[in-house]
Design a protein around this motif. Sequence first.
Motif, PDB file in Angstrom:
ATOM      1  N   ALA A  86     -23.074  69.089  17.484  1.00  0.00           N
ATOM      2  CA  ALA A  86     -22.423  68.629  18.715  1.00  0.00           C
ATOM      3  C   ALA A  86     -20.911  68.690  18.558  1.00  0.00           C
ATOM      4  CB  ALA A  86     -22.850  67.200  19.020  1.00  0.00           C
ATOM      5  N   PRO A  87     -20.193  68.967  19.659  1.00  0.00           N
ATOM      6  CA  PRO A  87     -18.721  69.027  19.561  1.00  0.00           C
ATOM      7  C   PRO A  87     -18.147  67.658  19.229  1.00  0.00           C
ATOM      8  CG  PRO A  87     -19.420  69.078  21.856  1.00  0.00           C
ATOM      9  CD  PRO A  87     -20.680  69.187  21.035  1.00  0.00           C
ATOM     10  N   PRO A  88     -17.012  67.630  18.513  1.00  0.00           N
ATOM     11  CA  PRO A  88     -16.415  66.341  18.168  1.00  0.00           C
ATOM     12  C   PRO A  88     -15.910  65.608  19.401  1.00  0.00           C
ATOM     13  CG  PRO A  88     -14.924  68.144  17.610  1.00  0.00           C
ATOM     14  CD  PRO A  88     -16.235  68.772  18.026  1.00  0.00           C
ATOM     15  N   ILE A  89     -15.918  64.316  19.288  1.00  0.00           N
ATOM     16  CA  ILE A  89     -15.493  63.480  20.413  1.00  0.00           C
ATOM     17  C   ILE A  89     -13.964  63.506  20.502  1.00  0.00           C
ATOM     18  CG2 ILE A  89     -15.508  61.132  21.333  1.00  0.00           C
ATOM     19  CD1 ILE A  89     -18.130  60.711  19.853  1.00  0.00           C
ATOM     20  N   GLN A  90     -13.454  63.768  21.718  1.00  0.00           N
ATOM     21  CA  GLN A  90     -12.015  63.816  21.940  1.00  0.00           C
ATOM     22  C   GLN A  90     -11.472  62.403  22.151  1.00  0.00           C
ATOM     23  OE1 GLN A  90     -10.087  66.485  21.725  1.00  0.00           O
ATOM     24  NE2 GLN A  90     -11.847  67.834  21.288  1.00  0.00           N
ATOM     25  N   VAL A  91     -10.501  62.012  21.332  1.00  0.00           N
ATOM     26  CA  VAL A  91      -9.884  60.690  21.409  1.00  0.00           C
ATOM     27  C   VAL A  91      -8.386  60.870  21.589  1.00  0.00           C
ATOM     28  CG1 VAL A  91      -9.546  58.472  20.255  1.00  0.00           C
ATOM     29  CG2 VAL A  91     -11.662  59.752  19.906  1.00  0.00           C
ATOM     30  N   ASP A  92      -7.805  60.085  22.457  1.00  0.00           N
ATOM     31  CA  ASP A  92      -6.355  60.140  22.658  1.00  0.00           C
ATOM     32  C   ASP A  92      -5.634  59.735  21.374  1.00  0.00           C
ATOM     33  OD1 ASP A  92      -3.590  59.201  23.488  1.00  0.00           O
ATOM     34  OD2 ASP A  92      -4.371  59.954  25.406  1.00  0.00           O
ATOM     35  N   PRO A  93      -4.595  60.491  20.938  1.00  0.00           N
ATOM     36  CA  PRO A  93      -3.902  60.125  19.685  1.00  0.00           C
ATOM     37  C   PRO A  93      -3.308  58.737  19.693  1.00  0.00           C
ATOM     38  CG  PRO A  93      -3.311  62.343  20.365  1.00  0.00           C
ATOM     39  CD  PRO A  93      -4.113  61.751  21.490  1.00  0.00           C
TER      40      PRO A  93
END
Length: 816
Positions: A565-572
């Motif tokens: 599964a693609p990695p989860i995008q988190v705001d820096p």
Amino acid sequence: GSDVDSEEGTTAENEENVKVTDKGGKRATPRTRRGHARVRARCGGEEDEDDEDGTRRAGHRRHRNRRGRGRAARTEGSDSEGDPTRKNQANEKSKEDDEEEDEKGGKSGKGKEKKQDKKPDKKGKKEKANKKKKDKKKSGSGSDSDSEEEPITEEELAKLKEEVEEKKKLIATLRNKPWKMKKKLSVLKEAQLFVEKFEGALGKGKGKKFYAYKVMMTKKWMKFQRDFENFKTACIPWEMKIKEIESHFGSSVASYFIFLRWMYGINMILFGLTFGLVMVPEALMGKPYGSLPRKTVPRAEEASAMNFATLWDFSGFAQYSVLFYGYYNNQRTIGWLKFRMPLSYFLVGVGTIGYSFMIVIRTMARNANDDGGGDDTSFNFSWKMFTSWDYLIGNPETADNKFASITTSFKEAIVEEQESRKEENIHLTRFLRVLANFLALCTLAGSGYLIFFVVRRSQKFALEGLENYGWWERNEVNMVMSLLGMFCPTLFDVISSLENYHPRIALRWQLGRIFALFLGNLYTFIIALMDEINLKLEEEKIVKYNMTIWEASLYNGTIPENSTAPPIQVDPADVPRGPCWETMVGQEFVRLTVSDTMTTYITILIGDFLRAVFVRFFNYCWCWDLEYGFPSYSEFDISGNVLGLIFNQGMIWMGSFYAPCLPAINVFRLHTSMYLQCWAVMCCNVPQERVFKASRSNNFYMAMLLFILFLSTLPAVYTIVSIPPSFDCGPFSGKTRMFEVISETLEHDFPSWFGKVFGYASNPGLVLPFILLMVLSIYYLNATSKSYKEANLELKKKLQSVRITELLIFCCFTKY
């Protein structure tokens, strides 16, 4: 007719008396002159209508006479060249002969006057035009024959060269002649005219033009060199300001401003290195703001990231920028140029320290060479009395400055002479000096304990949270260190008055005590920072554990091993991050530098300017004389300002590895300090009561600067070698030690054999003997230089004894 004759005769006599003829030439008698005048009066305007034959005969005679005179002139050309009076005499003689020829021609044409009158007017006009053309041709041929010159002989050429060289030497050494100024100016003008006139005539034939061109180009090149030297002198920053200060306050105060200018040049080079090789590449080729957690303000701090109080504290957006260590990425290469950012950061940090060592030691060596090997106190007052004034000064302001400079130099020399002849009570002096040193040690111990106490309090505040405390609690360490640096030198100055040292020796003791004060304060501050770094490292371990829990929570507590599964995008901004102890150290040094700068400026404005205004305007209505009593005008504090410069530079060397913006801040500080302190010295300060001459070598300042440079590099080198870098910020994140970037570069970018050679060369078994050899070489060279200096002193003593012997022999001969 008789009246006309008499008038013509008298005018002719006056003209002939003015003319000067050559030796051996014929002089016309008054009788012949009167006869010529009568002929001219009778002929009047009829000479224009003379016969063609008579005109031709007169023209031929004139031409022959001119040819003869040209030959005679050529034979005398070498003697009469350059003498305008002889040429004028020859021209006047030729005019007299031409007049005689015209008169003879007029007499011969008298018999044919009637026939010529019968001819028509057209023919007369043609004859006049032909006659004018012939006269022009004859005059042109005569001038050509006069202008032709035969080449100069070898002997005459050699004599002329010798004369030109003598004139040049006279021009060069004219200032040393014991003549009056009027005679010097007249001789100088004559010599310059002679050189300009004959310098181009020293060639022969075709080489004459080349020689003249070479002489012209030599003069232009000399003028260009002189103008270029003047241009270089004019390009030296603040040279005239420093000269003006030296003329009014002496060389000791001027030495501080020369030292400040030198420090400004050093910091400009450090700023160029950090700005051009670290800050600009990261800003242009690195990842932009907001792309990584280390380049983004945390979500909890975004609301106050642009507040003035936050930015003044170098937090918020200032913390997450190229100004500090934590912003830089650990990516090995950045941009299309494949710029190696971690390697460049490490090499620039080490290179700035190495360059600073090199330039300080080189300056000390040059100053030691300029110092010379002996004293220059022979006939000191006589030299100052008779050779101090500069007679080339043409500006009234410059003359005033020179007058003040001469007065100050006399004061310095008088103080030196008084100190060399002073007698003192040795037992009382020793007691007072021991007491002064005891008081100074108590002051140093108290200041060190105070800083240690304040740093401990700041750590307590940091653990409890700085948000619960005010401005003073957050900046207590910086303010206490700045206040100690402001008031302790004044206390040391009061203590030094007990010792009764020579002003130069008293200045060195004062500098040594303030040096110990600043050094103790600085190392107390560094020890406290080390404790705080250890606390940050402990906190970092906790953050690492919390980040693993946070990452697991993103996947609901389960992270499958073979998940595609693609990695989860988190705001820096929402990513947890470590404390980044490197940025914390850089912030502390930047705050300390800024607070020290503000304290210095406020001290100048309040302690110098407002004090001078109060003394100046309230002196008329006060109970006592404010100018000569308390508070009086302030003197320039040389020791405090010098030590402030040195320790501020030590903080720059210590903190620039963690805050690349520090050299830029220091350049701005030094630039503004130069103008503000120059203004304060000239407007608010008065010269010291005991003006003394500064040491010519100025190596005392350099020795302290070298010592503080060595002590400043120890903490930086210790952190680079021993402490692991932060795991999530800075160009060395992910490595166990910062210096591993060198081995990584050797492994990836160089052949394997080069890495082996570098490993052997860095082996302690080779490094330690090399260091021992360097130490022995330095000891040998130092001993050799001391022996040379002693030999110079002995030779100088021998020369003085020989001079005294010659003087005694001369006195004996003159007596008998």
